[in-house]
Design a protein around this motif. Sequence first.
Motif, PDB file in Angstrom:
ATOM      1  N   GLU A   1     184.180  37.787  69.038  1.00 30.05           N
ATOM      2  CA  GLU A   1     185.586  37.713  68.666  1.00 30.05           C
ATOM      3  C   GLU A   1     185.817  38.314  67.278  1.00 30.05           C
ATOM      4  N   THR A   2     187.007  38.851  67.077  1.00 27.70           N
ATOM      5  CA  THR A   2     187.397  39.352  65.765  1.00 27.70           C
ATOM      6  C   THR A   2     187.609  38.181  64.813  1.00 27.70           C
ATOM      7  N   PHE A   3     187.126  38.324  63.591  1.00 30.56           N
ATOM      8  CA  PHE A   3     187.256  37.233  62.615  1.00 30.56           C
ATOM      9  C   PHE A   3     188.725  36.966  62.323  1.00 30.56           C
ATOM     10  N   ASP A   4     189.121  35.695  62.413  1.00 31.33           N
ATOM     11  CA  ASP A   4     190.504  35.282  62.182  1.00 31.33           C
ATOM     12  C   ASP A   4     190.595  34.648  60.790  1.00 31.33           C
ATOM     13  N   LYS A   5     190.952  35.476  59.817  1.00 27.08           N
ATOM     14  CA  LYS A   5     191.001  34.979  58.439  1.00 27.08           C
ATOM     15  C   LYS A   5     192.057  33.901  58.253  1.00 27.08           C
ATOM     16  N   ASP A   6     193.217  34.045  58.893  1.00 26.86           N
ATOM     17  CA  ASP A   6     194.276  33.045  58.746  1.00 26.86           C
ATOM     18  C   ASP A   6     193.820  31.682  59.258  1.00 26.86           C
ATOM     19  N   ALA A   7     193.124  31.676  60.396  1.00 29.92           N
ATOM     20  CA  ALA A   7     192.611  30.416  60.943  1.00 29.92           C
ATOM     21  C   ALA A   7     191.589  29.800  59.995  1.00 29.92           C
ATOM     22  N   ALA A   8     190.749  30.638  59.413  1.00 28.53           N
ATOM     23  CA  ALA A   8     189.754  30.148  58.460  1.00 28.53           C
ATOM     24  C   ALA A   8     190.438  29.537  57.237  1.00 28.53           C
ATOM     25  N   PHE A   9     191.467  30.216  56.733  1.00 32.96           N
ATOM     26  CA  PHE A   9     192.200  29.697  55.584  1.00 32.96           C
ATOM     27  C   PHE A   9     192.762  28.308  55.877  1.00 32.96           C
ATOM     28  N   GLU A  10     193.367  28.138  57.062  1.00 33.88           N
ATOM     29  CA  GLU A  10     193.986  26.862  57.404  1.00 33.88           C
ATOM     30  C   GLU A  10     192.962  25.732  57.435  1.00 33.88           C
ATOM     31  N   LYS A  11     191.812  26.004  58.030  1.00 34.17           N
ATOM     32  CA  LYS A  11     190.776  24.979  58.129  1.00 34.17           C
ATOM     33  C   LYS A  11     190.205  24.640  56.752  1.00 34.17           C
ATOM     34  N   LEU A  12     190.008  25.629  55.928  1.00 35.44           N
ATOM     35  CA  LEU A  12     189.468  25.384  54.595  1.00 35.44           C
ATOM     36  C   LEU A  12     190.486  24.676  53.705  1.00 35.44           C
ATOM     37  N   LYS A  13     191.764  25.016  53.881  1.00 32.18           N
ATOM     38  CA  LYS A  13     192.806  24.321  53.124  1.00 32.18           C
ATOM     39  C   LYS A  13     192.878  22.848  53.537  1.00 32.18           C
ATOM     40  N   ASP A  14     192.743  22.592  54.842  1.00 38.14           N
ATOM     41  CA  ASP A  14     192.738  21.209  55.320  1.00 38.14           C
ATOM     42  C   ASP A  14     191.573  20.428  54.712  1.00 38.14           C
ATOM     43  N   LEU A  15     190.416  21.084  54.637  1.00 36.07           N
ATOM     44  CA  LEU A  15     189.241  20.432  54.061  1.00 36.07           C
ATOM     45  C   LEU A  15     189.464  20.133  52.578  1.00 36.07           C
ATOM     46  N   GLN A  16     190.045  21.098  51.890  1.00 40.63           N
ATOM     47  CA  GLN A  16     190.352  20.909  50.470  1.00 40.63           C
ATOM     48  C   GLN A  16     191.353  19.770  50.279  1.00 40.63           C
ATOM     49  N   ALA A  17     192.360  19.708  51.157  1.00 41.51           N
ATOM     50  CA  ALA A  17     193.381  18.668  51.054  1.00 41.51           C
ATOM     51  C   ALA A  17     192.763  17.278  51.269  1.00 41.51           C
ATOM     52  N   TYR A  18     191.810  17.186  52.192  1.00 44.72           N
ATOM     53  CA  TYR A  18     191.153  15.906  52.452  1.00 44.72           C
ATOM     54  C   TYR A  18     190.354  15.455  51.239  1.00 44.72           C
ATOM     55  N   LEU A  19     189.665  16.394  50.607  1.00 43.33           N
ATOM     56  CA  LEU A  19     188.914  16.075  49.392  1.00 43.33           C
ATOM     57  C   LEU A  19     189.859  15.629  48.284  1.00 43.33           C
ATOM     58  N   GLN A  20     190.956  16.357  48.111  1.00 41.80           N
ATOM     59  CA  GLN A  20     191.911  15.989  47.067  1.00 41.80           C
ATOM     60  C   GLN A  20     192.498  14.609  47.341  1.00 41.80           C
ATOM     61  N   HIS A  21     192.798  14.340  48.608  1.00 40.83           N
ATOM     62  CA  HIS A  21     193.362  13.040  48.971  1.00 40.83           C
ATOM     63  C   HIS A  21     192.378  11.910  48.635  1.00 40.83           C
ATOM     64  N   THR A  22     191.092  12.197  48.743  1.00 39.91           N
ATOM     65  CA  THR A  22     190.069  11.187  48.468  1.00 39.91           C
ATOM     66  C   THR A  22     190.176  10.673  47.038  1.00 39.91           C
ATOM     67  N   TRP A  23     190.284  11.583  46.075  1.00 40.23           N
ATOM     68  CA  TRP A  23     190.368  11.108  44.689  1.00 40.23           C
ATOM     69  C   TRP A  23     191.779  10.694  44.298  1.00 40.23           C
ATOM     70  N   LYS A  24     192.794  11.307  44.932  1.00 40.27           N
ATOM     71  CA  LYS A  24     194.166  10.920  44.613  1.00 40.27           C
ATOM     72  C   LYS A  24     194.422   9.460  44.989  1.00 40.27           C
ATOM     73  N   GLU A  25     193.811   9.009  46.104  1.00 43.53           N
ATOM     74  CA  GLU A  25     193.984   7.622  46.527  1.00 43.53           C
ATOM     75  C   GLU A  25     193.357   6.641  45.540  1.00 43.53           C
ATOM     76  N   MET A  26     192.400   7.109  44.750  1.00 41.04           N
ATOM     77  CA  MET A  26     191.746   6.240  43.777  1.00 41.04           C
ATOM     78  C   MET A  26     192.548   6.122  42.481  1.00 41.04           C
TER      79      MET A  26
END
Length: 375
Positions: free
Chosen positions: A336-361
């Motif tokens: 398959e052709t690499f889907d950069k937009d899909a990769a961005f979305e998944k990585l942004k979600d991962l970043q958001a989860y990490l940020q949420h972890t410390w923001k909740e503290m």
Amino acid sequence: MATAELLQQIQTGNLHKRILPQAYEAQIKPISETLNNVDINVEFDPKKHLAFTPDCLQTVKRTTMEELGAVCDDQISDIGVSAPFPLFTEEAVEIMRAEILREEVFSQWARVSFNSTTGLDCTIRGYAKPTCPFTYRAWTHPETVAAVSAMAGVELEVIMDYEVANVNVAMRSEDEAFNQKVSARRRSSLADKTDSDIPAVVGWHNDSYPFVCVLMLSDTTEMIGGETLIKTGSGEIVPAAGPAKGKATVLQGRKLTHLAALPVGYTERITTVTSYRAKDSTKPETSVLKTVKPENNFGSMYNEFYPEWISYRMKVISDRAIAIGEEFERRRSNGETFDKDAAFEKLKDLQAYLQHTWKEMEVTDEEYAAHYSKK
């Protein structure tokens, strides 16, 4: 801003909110002594101690999120709440009671509930693994988790050890219980009450974690009320029956606004609550810390709670990172052709989860002020 005194109190485990020895002697010890003949050194055996059967899936009512008008994109199951179902046997419940009501458990782990008006209502959190091996094993045994998962309609895992079998204890004298029943006889139905009129143990709220399982450890024969009330998407209030001794209910409490109605007529009311997330780390994981972090909940010990929070969140991040890597490697292998937009979305979600972890503290000045006002 938090004072140095308040920070010290929180970081050392809210010791000023321990249950006074005289309160234990008067209210809890008499119950504990009735359990002296219970052997707490018994190993948990699901064949002897688990009361759940697969028939429950057909015989016990489970209300869906759709029926509650509460369907949302980040729910992890179609099931919203179950009616009470048998989970543990009488023997298992008695062993749990005997373990939990010991003086050494209360003196170290019990704290006055943040919403207690009597000083006799308390919570015991984080105690199970270090002090109550039967209770801990009972809740974390694969067959127990499978039973709760079956009722919840999704494969679950306990969110972290600190959230295994958290105990809520409420005590009343026999005279007070009798007077409550005489004055209550429950003023007819809850249907006549508005949102703000309903007497509650805990007011309208959403849980901190995706799913909870609530187990009753007390005899509820003389108890009047005690339902969980759920607010539907249309604003209607729907009652979910409270469990009898040894029975449990599951609730997708993170996504359902609910209230624990105040029961009357009891001399003791002891429940345990275990919290869960989806075992599949790629499913939505919407946990927050509002009701459970040490700055808001006297029962959460600063030096034990936060490390477990970080540990489980890092496991989710690790699982998700591996899944992302495997997904894009699989796509590449399939030509398959690499889907950069899909990769961005998944990585942004991962970043958001990490940020949420410390923001909740983080703790607001308002949260510190509320904690201080409960001093």
